[in-house]
Scaffold this active site. Structure first.
Site, PDB file in Angstrom:
ATOM      1  N   TYR A 141     -60.742 -25.633 -60.977  1.00 55.00           N
ATOM      2  CA  TYR A 141     -61.776 -25.661 -62.114  1.00 55.00           C
ATOM      3  C   TYR A 141     -62.072 -24.690 -63.213  1.00 55.00           C
ATOM      4  O   TYR A 141     -62.767 -24.746 -64.147  1.00 55.00           O
ATOM      5  CB  TYR A 141     -63.288 -25.235 -61.533  1.00 55.00           C
ATOM      6  N   LYS A 191     -53.689 -27.135 -48.488  1.00 54.66           N
ATOM      7  CA  LYS A 191     -53.795 -28.539 -48.307  1.00 54.66           C
ATOM      8  C   LYS A 191     -51.892 -28.645 -48.086  1.00 54.66           C
ATOM      9  O   LYS A 191     -51.183 -28.314 -49.206  1.00 54.66           O
ATOM     10  CB  LYS A 191     -53.588 -28.902 -49.486  1.00 54.66           C
ATOM     11  N   ASP A 223     -58.111 -32.212 -44.826  1.00 58.31           N
ATOM     12  CA  ASP A 223     -58.986 -33.279 -44.652  1.00 58.31           C
ATOM     13  C   ASP A 223     -58.865 -33.029 -43.446  1.00 58.31           C
ATOM     14  O   ASP A 223     -60.129 -33.373 -42.515  1.00 58.31           O
ATOM     15  CB  ASP A 223     -58.066 -34.522 -44.696  1.00 58.31           C
ATOM     16  N   ASP A 247     -66.411 -25.984 -51.883  1.00 56.31           N
ATOM     17  CA  ASP A 247     -66.769 -26.734 -53.046  1.00 56.31           C
ATOM     18  C   ASP A 247     -67.722 -27.489 -52.054  1.00 56.31           C
ATOM     19  O   ASP A 247     -69.138 -27.972 -52.083  1.00 56.31           O
ATOM     20  CB  ASP A 247     -66.687 -26.734 -54.704  1.00 56.31           C
ATOM     21  N   ASP A 251     -71.278 -27.976 -48.991  1.00 53.14           N
ATOM     22  CA  ASP A 251     -71.891 -28.439 -48.860  1.00 53.14           C
ATOM     23  C   ASP A 251     -71.441 -29.451 -47.400  1.00 53.14           C
ATOM     24  O   ASP A 251     -73.319 -30.655 -47.026  1.00 53.14           O
ATOM     25  CB  ASP A 251     -71.570 -29.637 -50.457  1.00 53.14           C
TER      26      ASP A 251
END
Ligand code: NAD
Length: 360
Positions: A141, A191, A223, A247, A251
């Site tokens: 970001y 990852k 994942d 992020d 959620d």
């Protein structure tokens, strides 16, 4: 203990839920004999109305002086088409930057009374109690170069995922410290089978782990973590991950709890000279213009943010646990707001807050 807290009620239901959260904070301070100093400031739409900007200099100054900041929510529909510097949300982003908070903590826990509100089977959700620690200032970001360039079929978008050792080290230490005070289990999510940043991430986390020998560390690829969060959420205690993965995963974790009105959050920065961790505490939800001013917003996310503040900024675990227990008690007796679909008449925001205070 001296608790110097800045309250920024913000807009819409932000003002309603923080009022109840502050009531709870006052009750805790009185019961445990803490010296509570509360100052109030302007942020968001209300600040634009009164001062012309979403984050007035005065608010920034007050936040630097406070040990911890409790925020409601910002956002008013009238500013939806306003330029960026005149938008309430810009004030919140500016505040996070000014406070240099680098870790976002999202506690996710199940409440027996709300098991049916979760989309997962009761037996999977019952007993879930985890914290997702998301790095907040680095990664995709913020990395450069970034942008869109070129033309036609060669037009190209670029973002850069970058992390320094320092950025990984400080958030990892915070997560390990949290884990040490909880069930002593930390899952680092990356990852590393594909990304170089993740390889550095994993290496630094393993190194930091040596300073926390009592905490069991394991690693999951992001994942697989996304899958485990719904297959077996009880396996998690503290989940540590970088900005974008956090992020998305937070959620996903949020859904486990049942209603958005239930969710607290904490954004933590460096330790203050007073010994408190710099912290910005806020419910996850927004200003909910559709129900604002009707005394029906669920205040648990804001009250849970007070519990988080007591625990993370001030280390007052007993007081934090008492607030969490009180919320659970109120949930169990069904005195809850309309979003939790009680069987009887829904309680108002104020009645719910009052019930939590009584329970404490
Ligand atoms: P929202 O979270 O405000 O509302 C989404 C839905 O959930 C609405 O139907 C609302 O009534 C309901 N809801 C939210 N909180 C609730 C609570 N405590 N009790 C009961 N019901 C609740 O999200 P939105 O509608 O997308 O955004 C509204 C405004 O809030 C926008 O201006 C947005 O930018 C802003 N926003 C601010 C923050 C923040 O301050 N951190 C976060 C998200 C959105």
């Amino acid at each position: 203990m001296n608790l110097n807290v800045l309250v920024l009620p913000g807009d819409g239901i932000g003002t309603e839920v923080t009022r109840e959260a502050v009531r709870v904070l006052r009750v805790v301070a009185e019961k445990w004999r803490h010296q509570l100093t509360i100052r109030e400031g302007l942020l968001g739409g209300v600040a634009i109305h009164k001062t012309g900007v979403p984050l007035p200099a005065d608010t920034e100054k007050l936040s630097a002086e406070a040990d911890a900041v409790l925020m409601g929510a910002v956002g008013l529909p009238e500013f939806d088409d306003a330029p960026t510097d005149k938008r309430p949300e810009t004030g919140l982003l500016g505040l996070r930057k000014a406070m240099a908070v680098f870790a976002n903590l999202r506690p996710v826990r199940s409440y027996k009374a709300l098991l049916n509100s979760s989309p997962l089977k009761n037996e999977l959700v019952d007993g879930v109690d985890m914290i997702i620690v998301r790095e907040l200032t680095g990664g995709l970001y913020y990395g450069t170069p970034r942008g869109i360039s070129g033309e036609g079929m060669d037009e190209r978008g670029v973002n850069t995922m970058a992390y320094t050792r320092r950025e990984i080290d400080r958030v990892a230490r915070m997560a390990f410290e949290l884990a040490r005070k909880r069930r002593k289990k930390l899952t680092s999510v990356d990852k590393s089978n594909v990304l170089d940043t993740s390889q550095l991430w994993r290496r630094v986390v393993v190194e930091v782990a040596k300073d926390f020998p009592g905490v069991a560390l394991d690693h999951l690829l992001v994942d697989n973590c996304a899958m485990q969060l719904v297959l077996n959420p009880k396996r998690f205690d503290v989940v540590l991950t970088e900005n974008m993965f956090g992020d998305i995963l937070s959620d996903e974790g949020a859904v486990l709890a049942g209603s958005i009105g239930m969710l607290p959050s904490a954004s933590i920065g460096a330790k203050k000279p007073s010994g408190a961790w710099t912290g910005l505490y806020e419910p996850v939800h927004g200003s909910a213009p559709d129900i604002a001013g009707q005394n029906k917003a669920n205040p648990f996310g804001a009250i849970g943010s007070v519990a988080a503040m007591l625990e993370y900024s001030f280390g007052l675990t007993e007081e934090a646990a008492a607030v969490n227990r009180a919320m659970e008690q109120v949930l169990n007796c069904g005195k809850v707001t309309a979003d939790l679909r009680p069987t009887g008449t829904p309680a108002t925001t104020e009645e719910t807050g009052e019930a939590v205070c009584q329970a404490i």
